[in-house]
Design an enzyme around this catalytic site. Sequence first.
Site, mmCIF file in Angstrom:
data_model
loop_
_atom_site.group_PDB
_atom_site.id
_atom_site.type_symbol
_atom_site.label_atom_id
_atom_site.label_comp_id
_atom_site.label_asym_id
_atom_site.label_seq_id
_atom_site.Cartn_x
_atom_site.Cartn_y
_atom_site.Cartn_z
ATOM 1 N N HIS A 102 22.103 37.867 38.260
ATOM 2 C CA HIS A 102 22.626 36.549 37.894
ATOM 3 C C HIS A 102 23.355 36.643 36.506
ATOM 4 O O HIS A 102 23.060 37.766 35.839
ATOM 5 C CB HIS A 102 21.064 35.661 37.762
ATOM 6 N N HIS A 104 23.718 34.804 32.794
ATOM 7 C CA HIS A 104 23.299 33.982 31.899
ATOM 8 C C HIS A 104 24.311 33.069 31.111
ATOM 9 O O HIS A 104 25.355 33.932 30.607
ATOM 10 C CB HIS A 104 22.546 34.690 30.631
HETATM 11 P P1 AMP Z 1 16.786 38.912 33.276
HETATM 12 O O1 AMP Z 1 16.451 39.434 34.452
HETATM 13 O O2 AMP Z 1 16.340 39.307 32.226
HETATM 14 O O3 AMP Z 1 18.251 38.634 33.037
HETATM 15 O O4 AMP Z 1 16.271 37.363 33.063
HETATM 16 C C1 AMP Z 1 16.017 36.490 33.949
HETATM 17 C C2 AMP Z 1 15.714 35.148 33.551
HETATM 18 O O5 AMP Z 1 15.261 34.217 34.658
HETATM 19 C C3 AMP Z 1 14.811 34.643 32.471
HETATM 20 O O6 AMP Z 1 15.713 34.160 31.235
HETATM 21 C C4 AMP Z 1 13.784 33.739 32.798
HETATM 22 O O7 AMP Z 1 13.594 32.886 32.170
HETATM 23 C C5 AMP Z 1 14.732 33.045 34.309
HETATM 24 N N1 AMP Z 1 13.808 32.832 35.277
HETATM 25 C C6 AMP Z 1 12.704 33.340 35.901
HETATM 26 N N2 AMP Z 1 12.229 32.579 36.790
HETATM 27 C C7 AMP Z 1 13.035 31.474 36.823
HETATM 28 C C8 AMP Z 1 13.045 30.298 37.612
HETATM 29 N N3 AMP Z 1 12.052 30.255 38.578
HETATM 30 N N4 AMP Z 1 14.041 29.474 37.423
HETATM 31 C C9 AMP Z 1 14.727 29.688 36.312
HETATM 32 N N5 AMP Z 1 14.765 30.681 35.679
HETATM 33 C C10 AMP Z 1 14.051 31.771 35.982
#
Ligand code: AMP
Length: 118
Positions: A102, A104
Amino acid sequence: MENKKDCIFCKIAQGEIKAEKIYEHDNFFAIPDANPIVAGHSLIISKKHFENTLDLPASLGMELLDAIKRTSEILIKKYNATGFNVVNNNFESAGQIVKHVHFHIIPRKKNDGLKLFG
Ligand code: AMP
Ligand code: ZN
């Protein structure tokens, strides 16, 4: 790999967990981050399960760039932003928590107080 049973982003991609899609195309969609670090902080997520950027086929590169551009434009308009960051964490040591690739998208404004690097 099509999907993974216990992967939260696969569940969202398949509609098992509802989320507001702010952008969608053949291989990617974007949703608001559940824990936004600024207003509008969103995630571009692949529809298929790939663990990180190294697993993502290069053939999806053009569509990914388009998803980044379209989503950023949508967020800039909606949040009156004047800039944006694209952040992609790969592997645990780089802060990756969700093991499904993913990106950001973080809308920015001058003097918004957010410190990303250092
Ligand atoms: P990272 O793996 O460190 O890039 O971050 C994962 C991101 O996914 C974090 O910013 C979380 O807040 C976000 N996240 C986790 N679960 C969900 C969800 N169900 N819906 C939206 N965002 C999510
Ligand atoms: Zn997944």
